[in-house]
Design an enzyme around this catalytic site. Structure first.
Site, PDB file in Angstrom:
ATOM      1  CG  ASN A 105      -1.720   1.238   1.382  1.00 57.02           C
ATOM      2  OD1 ASN A 105      -1.784   2.052   0.453  1.00 57.02           O
ATOM      3  ND2 ASN A 105      -2.359   1.406   2.532  1.00 57.02           N
ATOM      4  CE  LYS A 113       0.015   3.132   4.821  1.00 52.89           C
ATOM      5  NZ  LYS A 113       0.115   3.203   6.280  1.00 52.89           N
ATOM      6  CG  HIS A 148      -5.605   1.902   5.189  1.00 55.32           C
ATOM      7  ND1 HIS A 148      -5.142   2.840   6.077  1.00 55.32           N
ATOM      8  CD2 HIS A 148      -4.616   0.981   5.060  1.00 55.32           C
ATOM      9  CE1 HIS A 148      -3.917   2.490   6.455  1.00 55.32           C
ATOM     10  NE2 HIS A 148      -3.578   1.374   5.850  1.00 55.32           N
ATOM     11  CD  GLU A 187      -2.715   5.423   6.763  1.00 59.62           C
ATOM     12  OE1 GLU A 187      -2.715   5.477   5.529  1.00 59.62           O
ATOM     13  OE2 GLU A 187      -1.805   4.862   7.415  1.00 59.62           O
ATOM     14  CD  GLU A 238      -3.207  -2.329   7.312  1.00 62.21           C
ATOM     15  OE1 GLU A 238      -2.217  -2.647   6.666  1.00 62.21           O
ATOM     16  OE2 GLU A 238      -3.724  -1.190   7.246  1.00 62.21           O
ATOM     17  N   GLY A 295       2.920   2.257  10.859  1.00 62.45           N
ATOM     18  CA  GLY A 295       3.887   3.347  10.715  1.00 62.45           C
ATOM     19  C   GLY A 295       4.604   3.700  12.008  1.00 62.45           C
TER      20      GLY A 295
HETATM   21  P1  13P Z   1       3.321   0.348   7.662  1.00 61.88           P
HETATM   22  O1  13P Z   1       3.808  -0.940   7.057  1.00 61.88           O
HETATM   23  O2  13P Z   1       4.053   1.555   7.176  1.00 61.88           O
HETATM   24  O3  13P Z   1       3.228   0.260   9.153  1.00 61.88           O
HETATM   25  O4  13P Z   1       1.817   0.547   7.136  1.00 61.88           O
HETATM   26  C1  13P Z   1       0.921  -0.503   7.227  1.00 61.88           C
HETATM   27  C2  13P Z   1      -0.296  -0.141   6.470  1.00 61.88           C
HETATM   28  O5  13P Z   1      -1.060   0.714   6.868  1.00 61.88           O
HETATM   29  C3  13P Z   1      -0.537  -0.831   5.201  1.00 61.88           C
HETATM   30  O6  13P Z   1      -1.815  -0.570   4.724  1.00 61.88           O
END
Ligand code: 13P
Length: 259
Positions: free
Chosen positions: A10, A12, A101, A103, A173, A179
């Site tokens: 992903n 982002k 997701h 976010e 997740e 992150g």
């Molecule tokens: P990270 O691998 O940067 O922690 O992000 C995970 C994520 O949100 C994948 O969708």
């Protein structure tokens, strides 16, 4: 169980068209140079931002690398400024789509109801959904993880048939691990995955639940992918930061395969 491992990057809001194509080219070179056939043994998906999709689809042509989007609107078309339809994705060469997701839930008001509507649109257009669920740190600390996951699953997958569910990918997740560099331990992740599969079994039956691939996401990298994917109910990863560098992403894929 015979579930094929699925590793999805992903991206982002990272990588413009040129940068995205370059990343895929680099990935192709790494695979060719090492004689690695991992991309054939696992499903490898990259999910760039919308404006990078065309360049990445072009770069991935003729390879086993599949392309996904990061969101989809529930309507076929219309006055929905800033949104993208299933038809637009499908005709752009997209095969997968991430839905719900954390976010999007945190910053853009996504709810289980909108996740459900987007999921139905993805299925209507023949796209393979990757539906994200996961608890906040405060929810875990309040011992509410399982209740939160159950609510997200019951709401997100309402009105879906068993046949449809079998082809849907779920991504667990934990928000506190995204992150942050704080990966869930394999034991913590496996417990959540087992709970998710149990909830799916209650809704759709054991046979369907056993077919559903459940990815882990949250600071997964080459250094921890192997032990996570070795868990019984962990069938791959949804990768953020570690998917932005071809070398690290390729290494993670190899580790996930146990190579
Ligand atoms: P990270 O691998 O940067 O922690 O992000 C995970 C994520 O949100 C994948 O969708």
């Amino acid at each position: 169980m015979g579930r094929k491992v699925i590793i999805a990057g992903n991206w982002k809001m990272n990588k413009n068209a040129a940068e995205g194509a370059a990343l895929v080219e680099e990935l192709k070179h790494i695979c060719a140079d090492s004689g690695c056939s991992c991309c054939g043994e696992v499903d490898v998906v990259v999910c760039p931002p919308f404006t990078t999709i065309a360049a990445v689809v072009e770069a991935a042509k003729g390879t086993p690398i599949k392309v996904g989007a990061q969101n989809i609107h529930w309507a076929d078309n219309g006055a929905f400024t800033g949104e993208i339809s299933g038809d637009m994705l499908k005709t752009s060469g997209v095969e997968y789509v991430i839905i719900g997701h954390s976010e999007r839930r945190q910053y853009f008001g996504e709810t289980d109801a909108t996740v459900n509507a987007r999921l139905k649109a993805a299925l209507k257009y023949g796209l393979k959904p990757i539906v994200c669920v996961g608890e906040l740190l405060a929810e875990r600390e309040a011992n509410r993880t399982e209740a939160v996951l159950s609510t997200q699953i019951r709401g997100g997958f309402a009105g879906i048939t068993g046949e449809e569910m079998a082809g849907i990918v779920v991504a667990y997740e934990p928000v506190w691990a995204i992150g942050t560099g704080k990966t869930a331990t394999p034991e913590i992740a496996e417990a959540a995955h087992a709970h998710i599969r149990g909830e799916l079994a209650a809704m759709f039956g054991t046979e369907v639940a056993e077919k559903v691939r459940i990815q882990y996401g949250g600071s997964m990298k080459s250094a921890n992918a192997r032990e996570l994917v070795a868990q019984k109910d962990i069938d791959g990863g949804l990768i953020g930061g570690a998917a932005l560098k071809a070398g690290e992403f390729a290494a993670l894929i190899r580790e996930a395969l146990g190579k």
